[in-house]
Write a protein that holds these residues in place. Structure first.
Motif, PDB file in Angstrom:
ATOM      1  N   ASP A 262       3.272  -6.365 -19.730  1.00  0.00           N
ATOM      2  CA  ASP A 262       2.157  -5.553 -19.244  1.00  0.00           C
ATOM      3  C   ASP A 262       1.666  -6.035 -17.886  1.00  0.00           C
TER       4      ASP A 262
ATOM      5  N   SER B  45       3.529  -4.749 -10.454  1.00  0.00           N
ATOM      6  CA  SER B  45       4.558  -3.962  -9.792  1.00  0.00           C
ATOM      7  C   SER B  45       4.004  -2.633  -9.313  1.00  0.00           C
ATOM      8  N   ASN B  46       3.196  -1.964 -10.165  1.00  0.00           N
ATOM      9  CA  ASN B  46       2.623  -0.663  -9.802  1.00  0.00           C
ATOM     10  C   ASN B  46       1.627  -0.777  -8.659  1.00  0.00           C
ATOM     11  N   SER B  47       0.922  -1.905  -8.604  1.00  0.00           N
ATOM     12  CA  SER B  47      -0.078  -2.077  -7.540  1.00  0.00           C
ATOM     13  C   SER B  47       0.545  -2.549  -6.224  1.00  0.00           C
ATOM     14  N   GLY B  48       1.850  -2.871  -6.253  1.00  0.00           N
ATOM     15  CA  GLY B  48       2.535  -3.337  -5.049  1.00  0.00           C
ATOM     16  C   GLY B  48       2.337  -4.803  -4.756  1.00  0.00           C
TER      17      GLY B  48
ATOM     18  N   HIS C  86       3.360  -7.796 -15.660  1.00  0.00           N
ATOM     19  CA  HIS C  86       4.390  -7.531 -14.662  1.00  0.00           C
ATOM     20  C   HIS C  86       4.349  -6.067 -14.213  1.00  0.00           C
ATOM     21  N   LYS C  87       4.163  -5.174 -15.171  1.00  0.00           N
ATOM     22  CA  LYS C  87       4.131  -3.741 -14.860  1.00  0.00           C
ATOM     23  C   LYS C  87       2.953  -3.398 -13.955  1.00  0.00           C
ATOM     24  N   LYS C  88       1.759  -3.980 -14.272  1.00  0.00           N
ATOM     25  CA  LYS C  88       0.562  -3.724 -13.465  1.00  0.00           C
ATOM     26  C   LYS C  88       0.740  -4.235 -12.044  1.00  0.00           C
TER      27      LYS C  88
ATOM     28  N   ASN D  17       7.229  -7.391  -5.472  1.00  0.00           N
ATOM     29  CA  ASN D  17       8.348  -6.519  -5.121  1.00  0.00           C
ATOM     30  C   ASN D  17       9.443  -6.697  -6.152  1.00  0.00           C
ATOM     31  N   THR D  18       9.784  -5.621  -6.845  1.00  0.00           N
ATOM     32  CA  THR D  18      10.793  -5.717  -7.911  1.00  0.00           C
ATOM     33  C   THR D  18      12.163  -5.224  -7.466  1.00  0.00           C
TER      34      THR D  18
END
Length: 369
Positions: A65, A71-74, A67-69, A77-78
């Motif tokens: 969770d 990643s979505n917020s920038g 990591h996802k947050k 960098n994935t």
């Protein structure tokens, strides 16, 4: 009690949901029934694993969770960066190799130090069950012996006092006795004494500190040779929960105790020994552990310091191995090569009192001087 009901009762006990009266009754059942005791131990481990698994799943979900947050917020960098990673590895390959070598050496050193200090710690957690005679106690012991055991001459070396004591038992009718190596360690002479108080001189013919087994040979004209031993020395151990009993000399007379097989390995998973639930005290070292058929399945040697009734015994198969060692190193000695361990028990079907009467004359107090 049905299996499901028993399992529910065990879980209720472990979760602390019993009232005081229920808890007292269940603990009494646990002490009297090895199968219930073993079920409690197994269910405790099961609940710990389930709890640990749940905690790991929760932690992994939380990481995903987060990591996802990010990643979505920038924030992170994935996108794949394999090319940069390969270039960095090529650039610093030599440094990486040196670092890996240092890490390997460090790991070996840490492992060695851990093993060394854990062994030192283990010696504090378990206790050998030989009697350590202090000078004043040794004098009093000899005085008591001379007063109580009149009629049997003492065979102890002149003006010598015992330094340690334990138990041993006959493994061949020609006078071969097995005990623990730590019972006779550091001795210059050994005297054994039967349950009637009669003493015999014995010599050390084998000592293996790694397996903690010593074999003595009675060298005394008063000893009756070629006696028929009623019990057998098993090559295999007992089953979990199997009833067991012991005979030994924690004091100046033979003492009986009963218990059960609680684990097939010894302290910290030691495969040379097993764990038994029985009372044992200094002086029990070297004593035989019998199953209900009157077969020797082990030799008592240590107990856990911080727990009551947690005793360890060397598996009887090590007696067979010790005899083979002796024969290999004494190929020309006809007496040693004629040594034969008893393989058939004449005690099957007898009640416990009858079994003890048959066995006790073959179990000895061992005194090291």
């Amino acid at each position: 009690m049905q299996d499901l009901q028993l399992l529910e009762t065990v879980e209720k006990y472990l979760l602390g949901e019993m009232d005081p009266a229920e808890k007292v009754a269940f603990e009494a059942l646990r002490r009297s029934n090895p199968e219930v005791d073993q079920l409690v131990v197994e269910h405790t481990l099961f609940l710990e694993k389930i709890t640990g698994y749940g905690d790991r799943k929760t932690f992994i979900a939380s990481l995903n969770d987060t990591h996802k947050k990010l990643s979505n917020s920038g924030t992170i960098n994935t996108r794949p960066t394999e090319g940069k990673l390969v270039n960095l590895f090529r650039k610093y390959k030599r440094v990486t190799a040196v670092a890996a070598s240092i890490a390997g050496i460090t790991t070996i050193l840490i492992a060695g130090m851990t093993l060394y200090y854990s062994r030192k710690a283990n010696t504090k957690e378990i206790e050998q069950l030989r009697i350590e005679f202090k000078q004043e106690v040794a004098k009093r012991t000899n005085e008591v012996y001379n007063k109580v055991k009149e009629g049997f001459p003492t065979k102890a070396p002149e003006n010598a006092l015992p330094i340690s004591g334990g138990t041993g038992f006959l493994i061949d009718g020609k006078g071969f006795v097995v005990t623990n190596a730590h019972v006779v360690k550091g001795s210059t002479s050994v005297i054994i004494q039967n349950s009637k108080g009669q003493q015999f001189r014995a010599s050390l013919v084998h000592q293996n500190d790694a397996t903690d087994i010593a074999i003595l040979k009675i060298e005394d004209n008063d000893f009756k040779n070629d006696v028929a031993i009623p019990y057998a020395i098993r090559k295999t151990g007992a089953e979990l929960g199997e009833d067991l009993f012991t005979l030994g000399f924690p004091r100046e007379e033979i003492v009986y105790n009963e218990g059960y097989m609680s684990a097939k390995t010894g302290f910290n998973g030691d495969t040379l020994s097993c764990q038994i639930g029985v009372a044992a005290n200094p002086g029990n070292s070297g004593g035989p552990v019998f199953n209900r058929s009157g077969e020797v399945i082990g030799i008592i040697n240590t107990r856990q310091v911080q727990a009551q009734g947690v005793v360890f015994a060397i598996n009887s198969r090590n007696i067979h191995a010790a005899v083979q060692e002796i024969k290999k190193s004494n190929t020309t000695d006809t007496v040693i090569n004629a040594l034969r361990l008893p393989t058939n028990s004449n005690l099957k079907g007898m009640n416990r009192v009858q079994q003890i009467r048959k066995i006790e004359e073959f179990v000895f107090m061992v005194k090291s001087y």
